[in-house]
Motif scaffolding. Structure first.
Motif, PDB file in Angstrom:
ATOM      1  N   PRO A 212       0.836  -1.210   0.000  1.00  0.00           N
ATOM      2  CA  PRO A 212       0.000   0.000   0.000  1.00  0.00           C
ATOM      3  C   PRO A 212       0.870   1.259   0.000  1.00  0.00           C
ATOM      4  O   PRO A 212       1.948   1.285   0.612  1.00  0.00           O
ATOM      5  N   PRO A 213       0.426   2.316  -0.660  1.00  0.00           N
ATOM      6  CA  PRO A 213       1.219   3.546  -0.752  1.00  0.00           C
ATOM      7  C   PRO A 213       1.687   4.082   0.597  1.00  0.00           C
ATOM      8  O   PRO A 213       2.835   4.533   0.725  1.00  0.00           O
ATOM      9  N   ALA A 214       0.811   4.064   1.614  1.00  0.00           N
ATOM     10  CA  ALA A 214       1.199   4.603   2.915  1.00  0.00           C
ATOM     11  C   ALA A 214       2.359   3.824   3.522  1.00  0.00           C
ATOM     12  O   ALA A 214       3.254   4.401   4.157  1.00  0.00           O
ATOM     13  N   VAL A 215       2.352   2.510   3.318  1.00  0.00           N
ATOM     14  CA  VAL A 215       3.434   1.673   3.849  1.00  0.00           C
ATOM     15  C   VAL A 215       4.723   1.933   3.073  1.00  0.00           C
ATOM     16  O   VAL A 215       5.806   2.047   3.653  1.00  0.00           O
ATOM     17  N   SER A 216       4.618   2.033   1.743  1.00  0.00           N
ATOM     18  CA  SER A 216       5.799   2.328   0.929  1.00  0.00           C
ATOM     19  C   SER A 216       6.429   3.656   1.337  1.00  0.00           C
ATOM     20  O   SER A 216       7.656   3.784   1.427  1.00  0.00           O
ATOM     21  N   SER A 217       5.594   4.662   1.593  1.00  0.00           N
ATOM     22  CA  SER A 217       6.089   5.968   2.021  1.00  0.00           C
ATOM     23  C   SER A 217       6.823   5.862   3.351  1.00  0.00           C
ATOM     24  O   SER A 217       7.899   6.460   3.543  1.00  0.00           O
ATOM     25  N   TYR A 218       6.272   5.088   4.268  1.00  0.00           N
ATOM     26  CA  TYR A 218       6.900   4.896   5.584  1.00  0.00           C
ATOM     27  C   TYR A 218       8.242   4.184   5.444  1.00  0.00           C
ATOM     28  O   TYR A 218       9.244   4.597   6.051  1.00  0.00           O
ATOM     29  N   VAL A 219       8.287   3.117   4.624  1.00  0.00           N
ATOM     30  CA  VAL A 219       9.522   2.357   4.450  1.00  0.00           C
ATOM     31  C   VAL A 219      10.591   3.234   3.784  1.00  0.00           C
ATOM     32  O   VAL A 219      11.776   3.156   4.134  1.00  0.00           O
ATOM     33  N   ARG A 220      10.180   4.058   2.836  1.00  0.00           N
ATOM     34  CA  ARG A 220      11.139   4.965   2.188  1.00  0.00           C
ATOM     35  C   ARG A 220      11.799   5.871   3.229  1.00  0.00           C
ATOM     36  O   ARG A 220      13.018   6.099   3.198  1.00  0.00           O
ATOM     37  N   LYS A 221      11.029   6.387   4.175  1.00  0.00           N
ATOM     38  CA  LYS A 221      11.595   7.218   5.236  1.00  0.00           C
ATOM     39  C   LYS A 221      12.547   6.414   6.113  1.00  0.00           C
ATOM     40  O   LYS A 221      13.574   6.933   6.564  1.00  0.00           O
ATOM     41  N   GLN A 222      12.206   5.143   6.342  1.00  0.00           N
ATOM     42  CA  GLN A 222      13.104   4.298   7.127  1.00  0.00           C
ATOM     43  C   GLN A 222      14.446   4.141   6.425  1.00  0.00           C
ATOM     44  O   GLN A 222      15.506   4.213   7.063  1.00  0.00           O
ATOM     45  N   PHE A 223      14.412   3.921   5.128  1.00  0.00           N
ATOM     46  CA  PHE A 223      15.649   3.768   4.375  1.00  0.00           C
ATOM     47  C   PHE A 223      16.488   5.046   4.398  1.00  0.00           C
ATOM     48  O   PHE A 223      17.722   4.992   4.436  1.00  0.00           O
ATOM     49  N   ARG A 224      15.842   6.184   4.372  1.00  0.00           N
ATOM     50  CA  ARG A 224      16.582   7.441   4.405  1.00  0.00           C
ATOM     51  C   ARG A 224      17.380   7.576   5.703  1.00  0.00           C
ATOM     52  O   ARG A 224      18.429   8.223   5.723  1.00  0.00           O
ATOM     53  N   GLY A 225      16.879   6.963   6.761  1.00  0.00           N
ATOM     54  CA  GLY A 225      17.560   7.046   8.046  1.00  0.00           C
ATOM     55  C   GLY A 225      18.809   6.185   8.150  1.00  0.00           C
ATOM     56  O   GLY A 225      19.582   6.335   9.105  1.00  0.00           O
ATOM     57  N   VAL A 226      19.000   5.283   7.196  1.00  0.00           N
ATOM     58  CA  VAL A 226      20.166   4.385   7.269  1.00  0.00           C
ATOM     59  C   VAL A 226      21.019   4.475   5.999  1.00  0.00           C
ATOM     60  O   VAL A 226      21.771   3.556   5.682  1.00  0.00           O
ATOM     61  N   GLU A 227      20.940   5.589   5.272  1.00  0.00           N
ATOM     62  CA  GLU A 227      21.715   5.720   4.041  1.00  0.00           C
ATOM     63  C   GLU A 227      23.222   5.690   4.285  1.00  0.00           C
ATOM     64  O   GLU A 227      23.990   5.337   3.387  1.00  0.00           O
ATOM     65  N   HIS A 228      23.639   6.022   5.498  1.00  0.00           N
ATOM     66  CA  HIS A 228      25.064   5.962   5.823  1.00  0.00           C
ATOM     67  C   HIS A 228      25.614   4.536   5.716  1.00  0.00           C
ATOM     68  O   HIS A 228      26.822   4.340   5.555  1.00  0.00           O
ATOM     69  N   GLU A 229      24.743   3.546   5.781  1.00  0.00           N
ATOM     70  CA  GLU A 229      25.196   2.154   5.700  1.00  0.00           C
ATOM     71  C   GLU A 229      25.738   1.802   4.317  1.00  0.00           C
ATOM     72  O   GLU A 229      26.445   0.804   4.166  1.00  0.00           O
ATOM     73  N   ARG A 230      25.420   2.626   3.311  1.00  0.00           N
ATOM     74  CA  ARG A 230      25.990   2.372   1.980  1.00  0.00           C
ATOM     75  C   ARG A 230      27.511   2.395   2.036  1.00  0.00           C
ATOM     76  O   ARG A 230      28.174   1.630   1.329  1.00  0.00           O
ATOM     77  N   GLN A 231      28.064   3.267   2.852  1.00  0.00           N
ATOM     78  CA  GLN A 231      29.528   3.356   2.955  1.00  0.00           C
ATOM     79  C   GLN A 231      30.111   2.083   3.570  1.00  0.00           C
ATOM     80  O   GLN A 231      31.220   1.663   3.210  1.00  0.00           O
ATOM     81  N   ILE A 232      29.379   1.467   4.481  1.00  0.00           N
ATOM     82  CA  ILE A 232      29.830   0.227   5.110  1.00  0.00           C
ATOM     83  C   ILE A 232      29.807  -0.911   4.100  1.00  0.00           C
ATOM     84  O   ILE A 232      30.750  -1.712   4.019  1.00  0.00           O
ATOM     85  N   VAL A 233      28.736  -0.984   3.318  1.00  0.00           N
ATOM     86  CA  VAL A 233      28.632  -2.009   2.275  1.00  0.00           C
ATOM     87  C   VAL A 233      29.749  -1.820   1.245  1.00  0.00           C
ATOM     88  O   VAL A 233      30.411  -2.779   0.827  1.00  0.00           O
ATOM     89  N   TRP A 234      29.981  -0.559   0.849  1.00  0.00           N
ATOM     90  CA  TRP A 234      31.018  -0.260  -0.144  1.00  0.00           C
ATOM     91  C   TRP A 234      32.393  -0.687   0.366  1.00  0.00           C
ATOM     92  O   TRP A 234      33.189  -1.274  -0.372  1.00  0.00           O
ATOM     93  N   ALA A 235      32.678  -0.400   1.626  1.00  0.00           N
ATOM     94  CA  ALA A 235      33.972  -0.787   2.200  1.00  0.00           C
ATOM     95  C   ALA A 235      34.153  -2.303   2.169  1.00  0.00           C
ATOM     96  O   ALA A 235      35.259  -2.800   1.914  1.00  0.00           O
ATOM     97  N   ALA A 236      33.082  -3.037   2.393  1.00  0.00           N
ATOM     98  CA  ALA A 236      33.158  -4.499   2.344  1.00  0.00           C
ATOM     99  C   ALA A 236      33.438  -4.987   0.927  1.00  0.00           C
ATOM    100  O   ALA A 236      34.254  -5.904   0.714  1.00  0.00           O
ATOM    101  N   TRP A 237      32.790  -4.370  -0.053  1.00  0.00           N
ATOM    102  CA  TRP A 237      33.049  -4.738  -1.453  1.00  0.00           C
ATOM    103  C   TRP A 237      34.495  -4.429  -1.842  1.00  0.00           C
ATOM    104  O   TRP A 237      35.138  -5.216  -2.544  1.00  0.00           O
ATOM    105  N   LEU A 238      35.020  -3.307  -1.374  1.00  0.00           N
ATOM    106  CA  LEU A 238      36.397  -2.944  -1.695  1.00  0.00           C
ATOM    107  C   LEU A 238      37.379  -3.947  -1.094  1.00  0.00           C
ATOM    108  O   LEU A 238      38.383  -4.290  -1.728  1.00  0.00           O
ATOM    109  N   ARG A 239      37.089  -4.418   0.113  1.00  0.00           N
ATOM    110  CA  ARG A 239      37.975  -5.419   0.717  1.00  0.00           C
ATOM    111  C   ARG A 239      38.015  -6.684  -0.127  1.00  0.00           C
ATOM    112  O   ARG A 239      39.069  -7.301  -0.323  1.00  0.00           O
TER     113      ARG A 239
END
Length: 250
Positions: A212-239
């Motif tokens: 449902p749209p309301a749930v998708s909107s909520y999950v999108r906000k959740q993802f915005r709160g953890v965007e810093h984790e992309r750097q952690i994933v990237w560091a693992a790929w580089l290793r």
């Protein structure tokens, strides 16, 4: 910008090409990734430059030193290898319009192109697709991107979104860093893979259900709160790359 700054950007972009080959995103010599080189103090916007892959190398053989430097006028200002003209059209369009889009990733993957052919585009079918809820633009197909006049329409279609679906063509992501743009593309492509699999299952298992749209909107906000984790994933790929393909850094 120091030489060390450029060297770091070269290593990151070369890593992106190597990882793309590993994930099966390459298309022989085609598609392209770029990263903006920070302008020196007092440089005019028209003097901006970006790193791009030289046309002729497979993704799995690109090294940091192979990357060419292109300016917004389409001139190769560093490096002797030719560039892909369609790559210049697409990447210069984004870099000239979005100051925050330091890295641009463009792919021609099967799931990405399949979803790009769907009238409704990316559907809200899973948690991964919810990250992209109302954050993906759509650009109509105009043919191979040789026409520089197309750039204004690409810019309008992308808007402030973090990704773009190029109809009948493929996917595009942008980010403040190579890590951001690459992780966005990884999960956008994953969402397309899931949509393709769901469509195949629907023929025997019945209609798929959408978030449902309301749930998708909520999950999108959740993802915005953890965007810093992309750097952690990237560091693992580089290793992993440093263990298996250390030559990408040269």
């Amino acid at each position: 910008m120091t030489k060390a700054d450029e060297a770091a950007l070269r290593r990151d972009l070369a890593a992106a090409y190597r990882l793309a080959a590993r994930f099966g995103w390459d298309d022989t010599l085609y598609t392209h990734f770029s990263v903006r080189l920070p302008a020196g103090k007092g440089a005019r916007r028209g003097k901006e430059r970006f790193l791009l892959n030289p046309f002729g190398l497979m993704f799995n053989e690109i090294r940091a030193s192979d990357l060419i430097v292109v300016d917004l006028d389409g001139e190769v200002v560093e490096g002797s290898a030719p560039m892909n003209p369609a790559g210049f059209t697409i990447h210069s369009a984004v870099h000239s319009a979005r100051a925050d889009a330091h890295c641009v990733i463009h792919t021609h993957t099967v799931p990405g192109m399949a979803v790009a052919a769907c009238e409704q585009g990316l559907l809200q079918l899973n948690q991964i697709s919810a990250e992209f809820y109302q954050s993906v633009g759509f650009h109509a197909y105009e043919g191979v991107a040789f026409n520089l006049e197309e750039r204004s329409r690409i810019q309008t279609a992308l808007g402030e979104n973090m990704a773009l679906i190029l109809r009948h063509h493929g996917l595009l992501s942008v980010g403040a860093t190579v890590a951001d743009a690459f992780c966005i593309m990884y999960y956008l492509n994953k969402a397309c893979e899931i949509q393709l699999a769901a469509a195949q299952l629907a023929s025997i298992a019945g209609p798929v259900t959408r978030i449902p749209p309301a749930v998708s909107s909520y999950v999108r906000k959740q993802f915005r709160g953890v965007e810093h984790e992309r750097q952690i994933v990237w560091a693992a790929w580089l290793r992993e790359l440093e263990r298996t393909q250390p030559e990408y850094q040269w």
